[in-house]
Design an enzyme around this catalytic site. Structure first.
Site, mmCIF file in Angstrom:
data_model
loop_
_atom_site.group_PDB
_atom_site.id
_atom_site.type_symbol
_atom_site.label_atom_id
_atom_site.label_comp_id
_atom_site.label_asym_id
_atom_site.label_seq_id
_atom_site.Cartn_x
_atom_site.Cartn_y
_atom_site.Cartn_z
ATOM 1 N N CYS A 178 0.817 -1.211 0.000
ATOM 2 C CA CYS A 178 0.000 0.000 0.000
ATOM 3 C C CYS A 178 0.854 1.265 0.000
ATOM 4 O O CYS A 178 0.428 2.309 -0.494
ATOM 5 C CB CYS A 178 -0.954 0.001 1.190
ATOM 6 S SG CYS A 178 -0.144 -0.248 2.791
ATOM 7 N N HIS B 77 -1.114 0.732 7.629
ATOM 8 C CA HIS B 77 -1.695 0.794 6.286
ATOM 9 C C HIS B 77 -1.660 2.224 5.755
ATOM 10 O O HIS B 77 -1.881 3.182 6.499
ATOM 11 C CB HIS B 77 -3.144 0.292 6.328
ATOM 12 C CG HIS B 77 -3.790 0.195 4.984
ATOM 13 N ND1 HIS B 77 -3.304 -0.608 3.972
ATOM 14 C CD2 HIS B 77 -4.890 0.818 4.465
ATOM 15 C CE1 HIS B 77 -4.080 -0.488 2.901
ATOM 16 N NE2 HIS B 77 -5.039 0.374 3.171
#
Length: 542
Positions: free
Chosen positions: A27, A487
């Site tokens: 990510c 994340h």
């Protein structure tokens, strides 16, 4: 799919709205690429390359051609061909993950994108890199810098235009002796502004007693803080205040050549030029038992009018006495990467320890230096002065290895340039290339800088034009206690700003393959921007 507030998110499809499949802790790469390809310069550069490069590519394997990979990404993200709802097969593993069960019999099921897969690109851009070649989570800010450097090298090797110049700017460092009041100015080229964020805690409150648990601050609070059954609240800070702190004068020890003595000097940093696109890395770190942890200090960021004009430097002024140049054989300190120094000092390490760690680890970045520091905290000489070298000894330093010279020459530089850059950077190939890009007028001759004298003024990146006003174009957010875990997602504004910072467009959230509208709700840009890690500002022109 619903947001934290329970409201259903609106998926988006079409040109410029393509997601990326998560390859496992990728990510950081996806959010960086979405931010870069939101910029018109990168869009034009690589969409054009998608048309003209493949027929002329001499690389037998497109998987190892960076130009091929970047042009494919441009087409994949911007054409809209892949930004379509995923239609799962009965046996498709995605069938249960990209859909939402209908609330009633009449409501259609919502499908998200499958996302493009960048496995070949990730393998190529991470090849031979100690961290980016792994499947571990990485720092998006560090990857962004690595990507820009890779783009410069690849473009130079092909003798084609490279788009990273839009990020370049110069900072002016001013030093004034407190005794004789002589001054010295020097400039340094940058492309990412590492901005320390002051950490000031509010009084701790019981989590259960907090009424606004769904606030932006609560949503962005780290897992680490929640798991320890405490709510840590931090005082918000304005981005302009962070910039003021960065450019405010500070005291430092200095060996004044005019006084011939160690004195206290006043040091300040301001901007010599301003970039077309300003990258800001918000350094929100605090040492917790010598472990750096990200802290969620809200930074209030202007969306439509960030004015950088008050932070411009003016150079040597009439009436100021410039300090004499140091003796040629005076002790000189090695060059240190400004971003790595800012990261280490922002984590609480003293400047002398940060420099010693970077020297000991061969200038291989802040993370490697940090690990070295943890292992050598008890060294008796950890705070001793650094070893110094004279300029004469530096010029007669050991000749760089032929292999290192050859590697740098393969990137389009002359042997003289490669040899000098390697000598200047301790035989580090990566830093040598960075040095060459920051000294574009240096032909590699040892006598060139001296012969140029003070009258020669090197061209600086960026522009001196004022006013320097910016609009927020994109930002990368991170959830988790460390930038190497958790994340990353990216928010992008799809409009083109006018001279007032306005313009038609909306905010979009790119969360791997999921692309949703982000103008309101828990995922709204206005709600999450105070906790972003990297900000992308586009300059507004009159």
């Amino acid at each position: 799919m619903t947001g934290a507030d329970g409201k259903e998110l609106e998926p988006l499809f079409g040109p410029g709205l393509t997601g990326m499949k998560n390859l496992g802790n990728s990510c950081y790469m996806a959010s960086s690429l979405q931010s870069v390809f939101s910029l018109p310069v990168f869009q034009d550069r690589y969409l054009t390359s998608f048309v003209i490069h493949p027929p002329t590519c001499t690389n037998p394997s497109p998987a190892t051609c960076f130009e091929c990979q970047m042009s494919k990404i441009a087409d994949g993200l911007l054409s809209g061909r892949y930004a379509v709802p995923h239609v799962p097969e009965p046996s498709d593993a995605l069938a249960g993950s990209d859909t939402e069960a209908p609330a009633d019999g009449d409501k259609p099921r919502v499908h998200f994108q499958e996302g493009i897969r960048l496995a070949m690109f990730k393998a190529l851009v991470g090849k031979d890199h100690a961290e980016f070649s792994t499947m571990r989570q990485q720092d998006a800010g560090e990857f962004l810098q690595h990507l820009l450097e890779y783009i410069r090298r690849a473009s130079k090797s092909l003798a084609v235009d490279e788009p990273t110049g839009i990020f370049g700017f110069a900072v002016e460092e001013r030093l004034e002796c407190s005794q004789c009041h002589g001054v010295r100015y020097k400039t340094q080229n940058e492309e990412l502004l590492s901005l320390p964020v002051p950490v000031r805690k509010r009084e701790a409150m019981d989590i259960e007693a907090t009424p606004s648990e769904t606030s932006a601050g609560a949503e962005a609070r780290t897992t680490y803080e929640q798991d320890t059954n405490r709510k840590v609240d931090y005082q918000p800070v304005q981005l302009n205040d962070c910039l003021s702190n960065l450019t405010s004068p500070t005291e430092t020890e200095y060996k004044c050549p005019a006084c011939d003595a160690k004195v206290t000097a006043i040091k300040s940093t301001r901007f010599s030029t301003f970039p077309d696109v300003l990258l800001v890395n918000a350094a929100r770190f605090q040492l917790d038992g010598w472990v750096p942890r990200k802290v969620d200090v809200p930074v209030i960021v202007p969306f439509t009018d960030l004015d950088m004009s008050p932070f411009v430097g003016n150079g040597l002024q009439q009436g100021e006495n410039e300090l004499p140049a140091d003796e040629e054989d005076a002790p000189t300190e090695p060059q240190f990467d400004a971003d790595a120094m800012n990261q280490l000092t922002g984590m609480g390490f003293p400047e002398i320890r940060a420099k010693r760690a970077l020297l000991a680890t061969g200038h291989n970045g802040a993370e490697v230096a940090m690990n070295w520091l943890f292992e050598h905290m008890e060294d008796p000489d950890i705070d001793d002065p650094l070893p110094v070298a004279t300029s004469s000894s530096a010029s007669s330093a050991t000749e760089p290895s032929p292999d290192a010279i050859s590697t740098v020459c393969e990137m389009g530089f002359t042997p003289a340039q490669a040899r000098k850059a390697l000598r200047e950077t301790g035989d580090s190939i990566e830093r040598a290339v960075e040095w060459l890009f920051s000294h574009p007028d240096d032909d590699g001759s040892d006598s060139a800088p001296a012969a140029a004298g003070r009258g020669a003024e090197k061209k600086l990146p960026g522009s001196k034009d004022l006013p320097a006003r910016y609009r927020l174009k994109a930002f990368i957010s991170h959830k988790g206690p460390s930038v190497h875990s958790g994340h990353y997602v990216a928010h992008v504004w799809t409009g083109q700003a006018d001279s007032s910072g306005g313009g038609k467009g909306g905010w979009v959230l790119f969360n791997d393959e999921k692309v949703v509208r982000a103008d309101e709700g828990e995922q709204a840009a206005e709600r999450l921007s105070p906790f972003a890690y990297v900000y992308v500002f586009e300059r507004m022109r009159e």
